[in-house]
Design an enzyme around this catalytic site. Sequence first.
Site, mmCIF file in Angstrom:
data_model
loop_
_atom_site.group_PDB
_atom_site.id
_atom_site.type_symbol
_atom_site.label_atom_id
_atom_site.label_comp_id
_atom_site.label_asym_id
_atom_site.label_seq_id
_atom_site.Cartn_x
_atom_site.Cartn_y
_atom_site.Cartn_z
ATOM 1 N N HIS A 18 14.328 49.046 15.582
ATOM 2 C CA HIS A 18 15.305 50.090 15.877
ATOM 3 C C HIS A 18 16.107 49.741 17.139
ATOM 4 C CE1 HIS A 18 16.704 54.350 15.917
ATOM 5 N NE2 HIS A 18 16.779 54.134 17.212
ATOM 6 N N GLU A 19 15.393 49.452 18.200
ATOM 7 C CA GLU A 19 16.084 49.156 19.461
ATOM 8 C C GLU A 19 16.861 47.841 19.368
ATOM 9 O OE1 GLU A 19 16.440 51.490 21.591
ATOM 10 O OE2 GLU A 19 14.911 52.775 20.691
ATOM 11 N N HIS A 26 20.171 48.640 17.968
ATOM 12 C CA HIS A 26 21.069 49.134 19.030
ATOM 13 C C HIS A 26 21.567 47.944 19.861
ATOM 14 C CE1 HIS A 26 20.755 53.458 18.681
ATOM 15 N NE2 HIS A 26 19.452 53.480 18.815
ATOM 16 N N GLU A 70 23.567 54.835 16.389
ATOM 17 C CA GLU A 70 22.342 55.104 15.642
ATOM 18 C C GLU A 70 22.397 54.493 14.239
ATOM 19 O OE1 GLU A 70 19.895 56.181 17.260
ATOM 20 O OE2 GLU A 70 18.425 56.892 15.813
HETATM 21 ZN ZN ZN Z 1 18.234 55.171 18.394
#
Ligand code: ZN
Length: 509
Positions: free
Chosen positions: A270-271, A274, A300
């Site tokens: 997830h990170e 980003h 996101e």
């Molecule tokens: Zn996030």
Amino acid sequence: MAVSQERFDSVCARAREAMLLHSTADTLEWDERTGMPIAAGEYRAQQISTLRALVHERRTDPAYGDDLQQLVQECENEDPHSTIVATARQLHRDWQRDCKLPTELVERISQATVRGQQTWDAARQADDFSIFEDTLGNVIDLKREAGQRLSEGTDRSVYEALLDEYEPDAKVDDIQQVFDDLRTPLVKLITAIKESPQQPDTSILERTYCIDDQRDFSHFVAEQIGFDFERGRLDETSHPFCTTLGPHDCRILTRYDPHWLPAGLFGTMHEAGHGMYEQGLRPEWFGLPPGSYVSLGIHESQSRLWENQVGRSRPFWEWLYPQTSEAFQSQLDGVSLDTFHFAINTVRPSLIRVEADEATYNLHIIIRFDLEQQLIDGSLTVKDLPEAWNARYQSDLGICPPSDADGVLQDVHWSAGLIGYFPTYTLGNVAAAQLFDAASEQIGDLDELFARGEFRLLLDWLRERIHFDGRCYSGSELIERATGTPLSATHLVNYLKSKLEPLYGITDS
Ligand code: ZN
């Protein structure tokens, strides 16, 4: 009227100078949240607030505003999406926003939210909403006042003006439509999943996974999907996040749980999603709109796409599972790829948003989106909030929080004045599914690529369609340009149904 190059350069120089200060404060904050000694907190808070005040001073300078105003006028007949025009427009917009709020109100909000977070923490520990009630009421009142000021002279509602800080140009009616289209099929799907006799064995993910091994493995996965470690780092913290400290310095942070493998692994993916967005922005425009992320929803969408559409897909694990079962031999001995893949795709209604799976997560968000609008327009009082919260959990997720701590007190956002932030999470999920469909159509067989551990074509596609433009287009314009249609819930609904129905043995929900 021609654009004055001199004026443009001078405006950019001032924006870059503010960014130097801003990113210095971010660096101190990164340090605070990773390894700073606890006793250093008070002085660090002074360092950061001093820098933030300098940034605010630079960004609200009247002479700077005059130049921006002039530039915007000079740009009137130019291409609105060129780097020069977008820079002028977005910096002017930021300047106006910063100036619309009197310093005295900004200070009151800052004090109220510092107190808000402390009181929220105390209330959560004591599991008692009443401790938090007055403080939250104060934060809501101040944010309403800020929203009123920000919406003055525009056609936007008070809530929309607050939302604008996180999702510029987004319209509440559009979001409402997307959420309405999402909610009904989602509730149906989740109900069918709940009633299915076919359930995953999640205990395999709860075995003891040594943190050192998890760390190596997460680093490997982040690198394989395309996070650039020459221009970034992966560290650990209690609340994972991603921050960019310079044009070639992106920091991602994750958290490992020895008894829950998905926390560290998917948290990292997830990170990294980003981070790859930040790394895809043009470094020569760092600190200026063409080199900045466009909105939290789009941010996101990048993290969710890598975490879910890629990271929870079957082809991805066809590639990664042999290496996983080797890295975690004793834990995954005798566990088949099918069993593992089903386990990481568990869907189960639960009370806590941050622990929710990718399907039920959106119901948590829709509840918050509805309630925060009512708090701002005054149709719901803070006193009645816990009851309204519990009623919605009962009707939407079929579960009722047994306590405030596991209910209305679980998120820090409202205490910190972050009103209008929640919907960006689900906007991100919706956009991720839509972008992924468009990428599959345009690139070709992504499944086949993932099964070979190849992610470069997908990342390049995202770079070109989303990352490259920074803030030269709005978030909704970027989605429409990349996918050919406005944001729609259909893609997320279809994605979830087509993956989850076969896993849970559902013929049609
Ligand atoms: Zn996030």
